[in-house]
Scaffold this active site. Sequence first.
Site, PDB file in Angstrom:
ATOM      1  N   ARG A  59     -13.537  12.654   8.175  1.00 14.99           N
ATOM      2  CA  ARG A  59     -12.322  13.560   8.430  1.00 14.99           C
ATOM      3  C   ARG A  59     -12.406  14.316   7.589  1.00 14.99           C
ATOM      4  O   ARG A  59     -11.600  15.513   7.649  1.00 14.99           O
ATOM      5  CB  ARG A  59     -11.004  12.239   8.881  1.00 14.99           C
ATOM      6  CG  ARG A  59     -11.477  11.539   9.928  1.00 14.99           C
ATOM      7  CD  ARG A  59     -10.504  10.411   9.480  1.00 14.99           C
ATOM      8  NE  ARG A  59      -9.095  10.891   8.908  1.00 14.99           N
ATOM      9  CZ  ARG A  59      -8.069  10.551   8.989  1.00 14.99           C
ATOM     10  NH1 ARG A  59      -8.297   8.463   7.905  1.00 14.99           N
ATOM     11  NH2 ARG A  59      -6.929  10.426   8.607  1.00 14.99           N
ATOM     12  N   HIS A 103       0.647  -1.254  -0.191  1.00 16.66           N
ATOM     13  CA  HIS A 103       0.049   0.084   0.105  1.00 16.66           C
ATOM     14  C   HIS A 103       0.610   1.127  -0.022  1.00 16.66           C
ATOM     15  O   HIS A 103       2.224   1.160   0.632  1.00 16.66           O
ATOM     16  CB  HIS A 103      -1.078  -0.264   1.441  1.00 16.66           C
ATOM     17  CG  HIS A 103      -1.830   0.940   1.495  1.00 16.66           C
ATOM     18  ND1 HIS A 103      -2.977   1.434   0.194  1.00 16.66           N
ATOM     19  CD2 HIS A 103      -2.236   2.630   2.044  1.00 16.66           C
ATOM     20  CE1 HIS A 103      -3.542   2.366   1.007  1.00 16.66           C
ATOM     21  NE2 HIS A 103      -2.861   2.894   1.515  1.00 16.66           N
ATOM     22  N   ASP A 116     -13.732   2.295   7.716  1.00 17.82           N
ATOM     23  CA  ASP A 116     -13.037   3.657   7.537  1.00 17.82           C
ATOM     24  C   ASP A 116     -13.631   3.750   6.663  1.00 17.82           C
ATOM     25  O   ASP A 116     -13.387   5.277   6.552  1.00 17.82           O
ATOM     26  CB  ASP A 116     -12.003   2.837   6.752  1.00 17.82           C
ATOM     27  CG  ASP A 116     -10.821   3.989   6.128  1.00 17.82           C
ATOM     28  OD1 ASP A 116     -10.268   3.997   6.552  1.00 17.82           O
ATOM     29  OD2 ASP A 116     -10.385   3.500   4.985  1.00 17.82           O
ATOM     30  N   SER A 125      -6.103   4.099   9.333  1.00 17.33           N
ATOM     31  CA  SER A 125      -7.718   3.828   8.026  1.00 17.33           C
ATOM     32  C   SER A 125      -6.407   3.278   7.364  1.00 17.33           C
ATOM     33  O   SER A 125      -7.273   2.364   6.693  1.00 17.33           O
ATOM     34  CB  SER A 125      -7.483   5.441   7.535  1.00 17.33           C
ATOM     35  OG  SER A 125      -7.509   5.561   6.350  1.00 17.33           O
ATOM     36  N   LYS A 144      -7.583  -1.170   6.200  1.00 20.68           N
ATOM     37  CA  LYS A 144      -7.840  -2.361   5.153  1.00 20.68           C
ATOM     38  C   LYS A 144      -7.130  -3.574   5.077  1.00 20.68           C
ATOM     39  O   LYS A 144      -7.781  -4.055   4.537  1.00 20.68           O
ATOM     40  CB  LYS A 144      -7.640  -1.198   3.889  1.00 20.68           C
ATOM     41  CG  LYS A 144      -8.622   0.283   4.374  1.00 20.68           C
ATOM     42  CD  LYS A 144      -8.567   1.571   3.306  1.00 20.68           C
ATOM     43  CE  LYS A 144      -7.506   2.083   3.562  1.00 20.68           C
ATOM     44  NZ  LYS A 144      -7.573   3.053   3.382  1.00 20.68           N
TER      45      LYS A 144
HETATM   46  N1  URA Z   1      -4.746   7.453   2.744  1.00 23.70           N
HETATM   47  C1  URA Z   1      -5.615   6.229   3.964  1.00 23.70           C
HETATM   48  O1  URA Z   1      -6.082   5.373   3.415  1.00 23.70           O
HETATM   49  N2  URA Z   1      -6.193   6.383   4.823  1.00 23.70           N
HETATM   50  C2  URA Z   1      -5.578   8.170   5.148  1.00 23.70           C
HETATM   51  O2  URA Z   1      -5.958   8.215   6.411  1.00 23.70           O
HETATM   52  C3  URA Z   1      -5.200   8.769   4.439  1.00 23.70           C
HETATM   53  C4  URA Z   1      -3.939   8.238   3.409  1.00 23.70           C
END
Ligand code: URA
Length: 433
Positions: free
Chosen positions: A173, A87, A166, A188, A192
């Site tokens: 947010r 990621h 999320d 966050s 995932k």
């Molecule tokens: N990428 C994400 O998936 N979440 C965040 O809060 C910031 C960057």
Amino acid sequence: MTLSDAAFMALVERKRRGLEHTREEIDELVSAYVADKIVDRSFALWLQAVMDRGLSVDETAWLTQAMASSGVMLSWSDVPGIVVDKHSTGGVGDDVSLIAVPLAAACGVKVAKLSGRGLGHTGGTIDKLECVPGLRTDLSVASFKRQVADVGCAIAQATGEIAPADKKIYALRHRTQTVDNIGLITASVLSKKIAGGAPHLVIDVKCGRSAFMQTREQAHALARMIVEVGGRLGRSISVLITDMEAPLAMSIGDALELDEAIGILQGRAGGRLGEVVLAVAEAMLDVHADQRLSDARKTALQHALRGGAAFRHFAAMAAAQDGNVAAFERPAEPVATVAAPDNGFVTAIDGRAIGEAIASLKNVAEAGIGSRIGIRLQKTVGDSVERGEPLCLVFADEDAQRLAKIALEAVEITRDAPPGGPAVIERLRAEPV
Ligand code: URA
């Protein structure tokens, strides 16, 4: 979930006073918000308290686990081989996944990559991949798993079933300017990945003007938190901090970026993008944390690029997702060229400004046409330029002059060469605890 208004406000008050939550409190907060038992206005008060007081490592780990558990949790125990996910925190011209995923698969690991669409000024892997004609990214969990087992890699959309907490919290947010907190970002990003189930994770934390984390200090703090929390939640995890002062690729725009990525997969030199790809892919192969094998991994990666195995894995992945790489048409001729206004050196490129301009043009263009809008840089940071030389090429059906003007303003040219720096700034690693 039975959290009353009074009990919820007591939790907000606790955080406002800088006290640590218990695991049960975090679980209650997440499940009540996901079940619509706390309204956005109230949950935003807790987010603001977190912004002011922060989250400890324990709190962040509990929040990550609670968010991951809010939806479907994948398991790979029935798939033979080593399953890895990667990621990136996202930036402009970040095409690392398009290349590193099939490349690592060509070297023997199984890559199960759940991805997202573009966020704000940053492009999304899914949007770029979908420029391959016919390619689908909305795979069911069963097809995703079958493809990873059979082909060695898959890149699919993280559907609403994966970490729905999320999606809901991130949207709030975004609306309430409470994105910028290390604990919240960690939860966050990792929720995932934990829900995605891969036991080995590689996270690329981008740092610089074209990224989310603008300074090294912020990037380091985020990387440390991600490594600690990932290890506590039972993952072997590598985090790389990589430079994103300027766009990573030479292309910005979905189809242009895919075109550049395909070129690198076919063995073309990749510049700084290529450097980051190799570092990330090497970390994906280094599941046993064995530095002694680093040279062997590097050699295998070079072979896979030069010998065609990486591209064959990309084409096979696309075919398994109904895409036809041979039918991908390279973007047509550019409609404008931006020329250097002065002699000197390119010192900075404001990728955020270019990314935002492309995102706004894409929003008004028809689907499909939007993917062909973009910029191809002819010079990058550190290159010398002469007045009148091409700085970048513009691809757009309409508003090309506006994009050209923004690109011109985004490139800073100075008399002296800027200090160079490495593409990979720092590496951190943790084993499952
Ligand atoms: N990428 C994400 O998936 N979440 C965040 O809060 C910031 C960057």
